[in-house]
Design a protein around this motif. Structure first.
Motif, mmCIF file in Angstrom:
data_model
loop_
_atom_site.group_PDB
_atom_site.id
_atom_site.type_symbol
_atom_site.label_atom_id
_atom_site.label_comp_id
_atom_site.label_asym_id
_atom_site.label_seq_id
_atom_site.Cartn_x
_atom_site.Cartn_y
_atom_site.Cartn_z
ATOM 1 N N ARG A 267 -0.222 -8.340 -1.907
ATOM 2 C CA ARG A 267 0.945 -8.305 -1.023
ATOM 3 C C ARG A 267 0.540 -7.815 0.369
ATOM 4 N NH1 ARG A 267 6.377 -8.051 -3.250
ATOM 5 N NH2 ARG A 267 6.912 -6.656 -1.543
ATOM 6 N N GLU B 95 -2.113 -8.336 1.844
ATOM 7 C CA GLU B 95 -2.708 -9.457 2.563
ATOM 8 C C GLU B 95 -1.671 -10.325 3.241
ATOM 9 O OE1 GLU B 95 -5.592 -12.082 1.495
ATOM 10 O OE2 GLU B 95 -7.041 -10.609 0.804
ATOM 11 N N LYS B 96 -0.491 -10.375 2.632
ATOM 12 C CA LYS B 96 0.578 -11.174 3.231
ATOM 13 C C LYS B 96 1.397 -10.346 4.210
ATOM 14 C CE LYS B 96 1.670 -13.973 -0.825
ATOM 15 N NZ LYS B 96 2.805 -14.226 -1.721
ATOM 16 N N GLY B 97 1.006 -9.075 4.381
ATOM 17 C CA GLY B 97 1.759 -8.220 5.274
ATOM 18 C C GLY B 97 2.975 -7.598 4.604
#
Lengths: 75, 872, 429, 247
Positions: free
Chosen positions: D171, D173-175
């Motif tokens: 998560r 990584e997706k901000g």
């Protein structure tokens, strides 16, 4: 080369291998703060270390079995 | 909805630039590449096999509304290839603001639970034992149910009973279906906080139980309020928790009054471990302290309550010829009608008028509680007198009587003290205890004041405000005993229903229903007195159940089970307000149902169609139009069976949303902005309190009920608690022999509260039934933590005893004379996560005289003894 | 003589007793294999181990107990062998070969016990060769103990076996090729003998520190863990070394007694040799009891609350019977051996009984080191954990013991278990 | 580069355990495996008792004993301050588990596919594609994570490896926030970049006195607590969950 020299060379090489594998090639020692601490600096450094240990002991075998006795080593 | 709409949960800068990815399909990737996974475990890796193209995954987010609890939080369903993989909170929804409670997140398992009822079931064995079932088609099932309902209705509509647990679309079920079929309606009310609701409706005219104005309250009596374990009035949990935390950060002080430290546990500054069932004496003593120290709001009491009404010797108000109650005008020294212009009513005083002595209600109340000293209450409640005095002093200090605050241009009374109470009305004197507790904010002038006492979410007169004042007693009550001489005030589902079903003539009831449609209700599991319920439901000739799982009731007594959808359906409309911000939402199916289940609306449409009550001016569709307040051109055509989505599309358009239901399919919730002070604070309204004045300190009509009941020959046990002021008496359960030396009470857990569903995630968090007991009490009985025990309850009226076995769990935070058991165990069958988790405490509770309140609401309190379980 | 024609020490002759030993061992091994295949297919859920924390278990159990136990035995084997050769202790000379064989077998068992323990045994080899990290105390266990030390011991056994192999290589028979391979051309010439002595000396010199390091590393596996009450401590490593000595000498006594009985070698394996072993045991016991007292004193004097919980569990809790049992099995032998020493007698049954007792005590002590610190040594207030080895674990561990017996039995039939006398077969030479 | 950490405000926590369930769904952890555990404590003797709560995610220690002992470098520290497990490399020796003083590690004692909450292989679920043996598998978890591209996300991946809280690396990584922190109804779990003085956790640390769990162990956790006190030996756990794996 004579058997003693070979044996000594193997012992030295084995210990050096161990030393380098342990301190230089394997994953660094110290507080592991980055992914670098999880990977060996040289691939298969642990294998090199084990090979170093084996080399030291093998020196004894080589020392004893090195040709020159009355029989050929068929091992 | 695209996932870009999901916001509010982002962290700082991204470290990887990952936008939209093509995901490797997990299954294909793992199982495909695994080599030699047998003996030495899985050997790595995830790269797809050569020649196998990774399947693209499609991700989308569907907004919807939580199904599991009662407060209807907004949710976002994350879908991958059309299947929900996670439920998250909808950030925009005022009630939960992007978060969910454990049940909310866990309900994803319900969507896929293979232990659900997956198709309509027809019983193939006799009733009363665990069912054996045959799957039948929906058509066959609906035909059969409609035929049996129709046959009964043709003889007498009241032979058909519709009973619901909790339903989420009242206009379509409770009102339209019940209206169209003329069914007798039962619900869970008496087993909820209904005694409290009635007390509030009667005393201040609002529907609800007491809760604070969290944005402003400074001092809170958390009275049996179960915030950390179970929720509360209006919301099932989350909204109250959020508001409590913010208030605590602001400096709210919390006093917890509860036999077991749970309510607001972590957030309480002080704990008053009250003896169960003795809340009324505590409240009366606090009232006395407030009056003695003169921290009372005289203008409020005089103007907005009946405190200044003049009482005659016989307990009735002194009235003028028009029947208006009179007050003593100190200017003219004469009685004048309450509310007359230009008078100054006396709050206290004894006067002679017309040759008789009259006194104000307030004076009478002072006399009534003159003996209710803190010492007297200490004796009964177990709370030290000085602590009662201290709380009274703090209440008085914090109420800041006389102060005002400016809100949205209104100058409003500021009384930042309140009580939060919910199911604590579930005691024999519950109705009167709640009335006594309401007197505390009344004396302080905190009713509806900023920071003060709230009950409902808006100040709207409840119909019972007037209705309860009109004493109507019928000699031919139905099984609810509503209006009967025994329980004239009740929630049209008295907890006596099972007893009446067993022996209707005893209560003068002429007939009992023959056909029942049970909508998400499980009386055998979730209502006390399982024994009585079993006998009652055995008398029904045909029972159809609408439920996603096989409840205990269904398993034992259903002839047909109609499998309902859980989250995967259109339903609503649902209120979305959190007290301060208004919103409305719909439940949107986040995916296609996996099993052959249908939404309740579809089921009712089909049933009505088969019963011939769908169309026409008095039909189901007409009633839906009426109850959803649909106005032309946005009304349902009466001649065509709509789909649920069409119903909500028309409703939404009628709300002025031109996209119709699509708006909710995209956004989930329609925000309506902040609740204005003029709606929220009754003193800011054009007619203060919405015209519900005066608040009833004195219950004149309660006395009237008692007299009429006595006249009609009801024994004293039925009318003795119909008193104009709350009167303390020793509760019936104290008549149990001394060896039943512990009080058993029950409680809810956040993991299950109001969910009634066997969801593994939450079952794992709270796996089995336990008996909570104070270690000192346990050791005195030779019990150690974890021991198996037998709990035996005793009915002080009938002498009957009941037994269960469970496991001891030590808790220091419980009175040593009290043991407690959580609910929601042993209520469903045929589920691996429920079977064998233990008995429900409902087995031990009794219903019937002595164990219900005067309003026929259930008591969750009984005397028990606890001993080591006999060895097997 | 007839004697001369037959192979020495029962080699090549499969008697009833041998078959019984092999049969029993094979049964145990088979059961172990079945148990392991269960574990391999179902996962370690078949063990009594579970996660530390909310699950309230021990993540290390019987397998690790026996890793430590096996490695400890091997340590003693090679240690004694080296010392006997270095110091030329004539009386003990006959047990040199059994000790060497014991070392190799115990190490194999230790390695297998580790494999039984890890969740991904297939991966373990590859990942260790590829990624092993010196910083992990397991590096010592994997790299040094198992690979280095096993290899070293094999070399040791091999080189010391050459003279005997050379002798046997001259005899025709089934095993001739094997012996010829082993002898590798050894001719027992004076230069060869000299080389033999020299390499033997250096090997011993090289092995001894490695041994201590390796066994200590095993102690470090526990001793460096600050987060497990009861583990962290500088006495952990020396304690491991002494306990290893105890169990090893114990097993050696059993082997020696067994050989004496089975082979009838009452002269080579004479009571004097057993007296020596008994003395060793006594000295080590005294040392270990000292450690025990020091440990107990330290713990009871100034232990933190979590340490107390662990020692409480050990001294008085559910593990108390194991602890007091092990204390009894340490003090009783100490007392008996001391008594025997003072009276100047040598009783073989008594010494054997002491050997059995110290081994049981060693296993028990290892259990107490490994388990309670996990189940009762949680620094956060989790509920107390518990661990009871499952049947599968016992079957696997006992299977390993059986495998040890099997390997030993096979070795005995293929190679002289006692070193041949110098003049053995001298006549034919 | 951001170096993440969490601040847990105990004065807000209700002990509702929603974070535990959010974690379970997000990370697909099998039965009995709790990456985030919320203690419910009781202290004192009637009537002087106190109830408190303590969420316990992985501490993501800067001086992590688990990382030190991992023999193969499966357990490692990332530059973002996370302590992660590479489940492609783990050999299942459980050394991390015995080294960790916080009890955060979860070993897959059995095949996770056979350790799901319900029997999802029921024929009535025929139309539902199962991944990792479950119908609601999170596909992000199979992806390699971080600059090193290692398989560190998610639970219930395979038998015989150790797993634990990853702060939802997939998560991040997706901000997105970790699932527990994103869901906490009362904002008790505050996550962010501790190196950034303006991040919410940094601000909270400045405002309130704080502590870390088992500070004396020298593990340097990246999880801080404010608004409460560390548990003591007087803290009795109440309402423990059923963390069980059965054959």
């Amino acid at each position: 080369m004579n058997r003693t020299a070979i044996a000594i060379w193997m012992v030295v090489a084995g210990f050096s291998l161990q030393f380098f594998a342990y301190f230089r090639w394997a994953a660094p020692l110290g507080a592991p703060t980055s992914p670098a601490f999880s990977d060996p600096r040289i691939p298969y450094a642990p294998a090199a270390f084990i090979f170093g240990v084996m080399l030291v002991f093998l020196s004894a075998v080589v020392y004893e079995l090195q040709g020159g006795g009355e029989g050929e080593s068929d091992g | 909805m695209t996932k870009e709409k999901k916001s509010g949960t982002r962290v700082g800068p991204k470290w990887g630039q990952v936008t939209r990815r093509t995901f490797l399909q997990g299954v294909a990737a793992t199982s495909g590449a695994v080599a030699g996974s047998s003996l030495f475990g899985d050997l790595i890796t995830l790269s797809p096999l050569p020649g196998e193209s990774p399947k693209p995954l499609h991700e989308d987010w569907i907004p919807t509304t939580c199904w599991i609890g009662k407060q209807e939080c907004g949710m976002l369903a994350r879908r991958i290839n059309g299947h929900v993989v996670k439920l998250e909170g909808l950030p925009a929804h005022p009630r939960n603001r992007g978060t969910l409670c454990p049940k909310g997140i866990a309900q994803i398992q319900a969507l896929y639970d293979p232990n659900r009822v997956k198709a309509p079931l027809l019983r193939t064995n006799e009733k009363g034992v665990k069912g054996t079932w045959r799957e039948i088609s929906w058509d066959d099932a609906l035909d059969l149910v409609a035929e049996r309902i129709g046959e009964a209705r043709d003889r007498d509509p009241s032979l058909f009973v519709w009973q619901k647990g909790r339903s989420k679309a009242k206009p379509l079920y409770d009102k339209a279906f019940v209206g169209a079929t003329g069914a007798l309606k039962l619900h869970h009310g008496a087993f909820c906080s209904d005694a409290g609701y009635r007390a509030m409706e009667y005393t201040i005219g609002m529907h609800g139980v007491m809760h604070p104005d969290f944005k402003h309250t400074q001092y809170l009596l958390s009275w049996g309020w179960n915030i950390t374990g179970g929720g509360g009035n209006k919301y099932c949990w989350l909204t109250w928790a959020q508001q409590l935390v913010e208030a605590r950060q602001r400096g709210l002080r919390v006093i917890d009054i509860d036999p077991r430290l749970r309510s607001a546990a972590h957030f309480a500054d002080e704990w008053l471990p009250v003896r169960p069932g003795t809340d009324m004496p505590l409240a009366l003593a606090l009232c006395k302290v407030l009056i003695d120290q003169d921290t009372i709001d005289r203008p409020y009491l005089t103007t907005y309550t009946n405190s200044s009404h003049l009482l005659q010797e016989d307990g009735s108000f002194l009235r003028d010829d028009e029947g208006s109650p009179l007050v003593w005008d100190e200017e003219t020294e004469t009685p004048r009608p309450f509310g007359s212009e230009g008078i100054s009513p006396a709050l206290e005083g004894v006067y002679s008028w017309d040759g008789a002595q009259v006194r104000t209600v307030f004076s009478s109340f002072k006399d009534h509680i003159s003996t209710a000293t803190p010492e007297w209450a200490a004796e009964i409640t177990g709370i030290p007198a000085n602590q009662i005095r201290k709380i009274g002093r703090e209440l008085g200090d914090n109420a800041m009587i006389g102060s005002t605050i400016e809100i949205e241009g209104h100058t409003l009374p500021y009384r930042p003290v309140a009580i939060m109470a919910y199911h604590m009305s579930q005691q024999e004197l519950g109705f009167q205890a709640l009335r006594a507790m309401t007197f505390i904010p009344m004396l302080l002038g905190a009713i509806g004041a900023v920071g003060g006492q709230f009950t409902d979410l808006t100040w709207k007169e409840h119909k019972n405000w007037k209705k309860l004042d009109n004493i109507e007693i019928t000699d031919t009550p139905n099984i609810t005993l509503k209006g009967s001489k025994y329980y004239p005030i009740n929630s049209n589902n008295s907890s006596l229903v099972a007893h009446v079903m067993k022996d209707p003539l005893r209560y003068g009831v002429s007939g009992i229903p023959e056909v029942a449609l049970l909508h998400h209700v499980n009386p055998l599991g979730s209502f006390p007195d399982q024994k009585a319920n079993r006998e009652a439901y055995a008398k029904l000739k045909f029972v159809a159940v609408i439920d996603p799982w096989l409840s205990l009731t269904a398993d034992l007594y259903a002839d047909v089970v109609l499998p309902a959808s859980t989250l995967e359906k259109y339903e609503g409309p649902m209120k979305g307000t959190d007290q301060y911000e208004d919103a409305v939402a719909l439940r949107i199916p986040p995916m296609e149902p996996i099993f052959d289940t249908r939404s309740e609306i579809e089921i009712y449409l089909d049933l009505c169609e088969r019963l011939g009550v769908l169309n026409g001016e008095k039909g189901y569709l007409a009633l839906v139009n009426k109850n959803l307040k649909l106005k032309p051109p946005y009304t349902l055509p009466l001649d065509k069976k709509p789909t649920p989505r069409e119903i909500y599309d028309i409703w939404a358009k009628g709300q002025g949303i031109k996209e119709g239901v699509a708006f909710f399919e995209d956004n989930g919730v329609l925000l309506k902005g902040a609740v204005p002070a003029s709606k929220r604070y009754p003193m800011a309204m054009d007619t203060p309190f919405g015209g519900v004045v005066p608040h009833r300190l004195y219950g004149e009509s309660l006395l009237g009920y008692a007299r009429k009941m006595e006249e009609r020959g009801a024994p004293e046990i039925y009318w003795r608690d119909y008193t104009p002021f709350p009167v303390w008496r020793t509760p019936t359960l104290e008549g149990s022999p001394a060896k039943y030396d512990l009080y058993l009470t029950s409680f809810h857990k956040i993991e299950f509260k109001q969910s009634r569903t066997p969801i593994p995630f939450v079952r794992e968090l709270a796996p089995t039934q336990v008996l909570e007991i104070n270690p000192s009490a346990a050791r005195a009985r030779g019990l150690e933590d974890g021991d198996r025990v037998q709990v035996e309850s005793h009915n002080a009226v009938t002498g009957e005893t009941r037994k269960i076995e469970t496991t001891v769990r030590f808790r220091e935070s419980i009175r040593p004379d009290v043991v407690a058991m959580p609910h929601h165990y042993g209520e469903h069958t045929k589920h691996p996560w429920v079977d064998g988790t233990g008995p429900t405490p409902n087995t031990l509770f009794f219903t019937g005289e002595g164990y219900v309140s005067n309003t026929a609401d259930q008591t969750y309190l009984v005397k028990v003894r606890v001993s080591k379980a006999p060895r097997r | 003589m007839n004697e001369k024609k037959r192979l020495p020490f029962g080699m090549g002759r499969l008697g009833t007793k041998w078959w019984v030993l092999v049969g029993v061992s094979l049964t145990l091994v088979t059961r172990g294999i079945i148990a392991y295949s269960q574990q391999a297919s179902e996962g370690e859920v078949v063990t009594g181990m579970r996660d530390i924390g909310p699950m309230g278990g021990a993540a290390w159990g019987l397998y690790i107990v026996f890793v430590v136990y096996f490695v400890g035995i091997s340590f003693t084997g090679i240690c004694l062998a080296s010392l006997i050769r270095l110091l030329n202790l004539k009386v003990l000379r006959p047990i040199v070969r059994p000790a060497e064989v014991m070392t190799v077998i115990a190490l194999i068992l230790g390695a297998l016990a580790i494999l039984a323990d890890v969740g991904q045994p297939g991966r373990a080899f590859l990942m260790l060769l590829k990624y092993a990290r010196p910083q992990s105390p397991f590096f010592g266990t994997f790299a040094m103990v198992i690979s280095g030390y096993l290899f070293g011991s094999l070399v040791y056994l091999y080189l010391h076996g050459r003279p005997d192999a050379a002798v046997l290589a001259k005899r025709p028979g089934l095993l001739q090729r094997f012996h010829r391979w082993w002898a590798a051309g050894y001719g027992d010439t004076p230069p060869e003998r000299a080389r033999r002595v020299r390499s033997s000396f250096w090997l011993s010199v090289a092995l001894l520190p490695l041994l201590i390091t390796a066994t200590s590393t095993l102690g470090f596996v526990f001793g460096l863990q600050g987060g497990r009450p009861g583990w962290f401590g500088s006495l952990q490593a020396p304690g491991f070394v002494v306990m290893a000595g105890l169990s090893g000498v114990g097993v050696l006594i059993l082997i020696a007694a067994g050989l004496r009985q089975a082979l009838g070698e009452k002269e080579r394996l004479n009571l004097e040799l057993f007296r020596w072993l008994a003395d060793f045991l006594l000295v080590l016991l005294a040392g270990y009891l000292y450690f025990l007292v020091v440990e107990w004193l330290t713990n009871s004097y100034a232990a933190g609350p979590s340490e107390s919980l662990v020692s409480q569990a050990i001294l008085a809790g559910e593990n108390a019977w194991i602890f007091w049992g092990s204390v009894a099995f340490l003090t009783l032998p100490a007392f008996l051996l001391l008594l025997q020493r003072l009276r100047g007698r040598v009783s073989l049954p008594l010494i054997v009984a002491c050997g059995v007792m110290v081994n049981l005590a060693a296993i028990a002590k290892r259990f107490l080191i490994v388990v309670p610190s996990q189940t009762h040594g949680m620094l956060l207030p989790y509920s107390t954990g518990s661990y009871t080895p499952s049947l599968v674990e016992w079957e696997i561990v006992i299977g390993l013991v059986g495998l040890g017996g099997l390997l030993f039995a096979l070795f005995v039939k293929g190679f002289p278990i006692l070193e041949l006398d110098r003049d053995y077969l001298g006549g034919t030479k | 580069m951001a170096r993440y950490g969490m601040v847990i405000d105990l004065s807000r926590c209700h002990g509702c355990r929603a974070c535990m369930v959010a974690c379970k769904v997000e990370n697909n952890t099998p039965k009995g495996s709790f990456w985030n555990y919320v203690f419910r404590f009781e202290e004192g003797v009637f009537p002087e008792t106190r109830v408190s709560f303590l969420p316990r995610p992985c501490m993501h220690c800067d001086n992590a004993p688990c990382v030190k002992v991992c023999p193969v470098g499966s357990r490692h520290k990332t530059l973002e301050g996370l302590t992660l497990t590479d489940w492609d490399r783990c050999i299942g020796c459980r050394y991390c588990e015995v080294a960790c003083p916080y009890g955060v590690n979860c070993f897959n004692w059995k095949d996770p596919k056979k350790n799901r909450y319900l029997d999802w292989s029921d024929p009535s679920l025929e139309g539902v594609e199962l991944s990792h043996g479950m119908p609601y598998a999170n596909p992000d978890l199979d992806l390699p994570q971080g600059s090193q591209g290692r398989h560190t996300a998610g639970g219930g991946r395979m038998k015989g490896v150790v797993e634990k809280c990853t702060f939802c690396v997939h998560r991040l990584e997706k901000g997105l926030l970790p699932a527990c922190a994103a869901n906490c109804p009362v904002g008790a779990l505050v996550f962010g970049d501790l190196d950034d003085p303006e991040s919410p956790p940094s601000q909270l640390l400045r405002e309130k006195p704080h502590f870390r769990l088992l500070e004396g162990e020298g593990t340097e956790p990246r999880v801080y607590y404010v608004g409460g006190a560390p548990p003591t030996t007087a803290s009795r756990q109440i309402e423990a969950v059923k963390a069980r794996v059965e054959r």
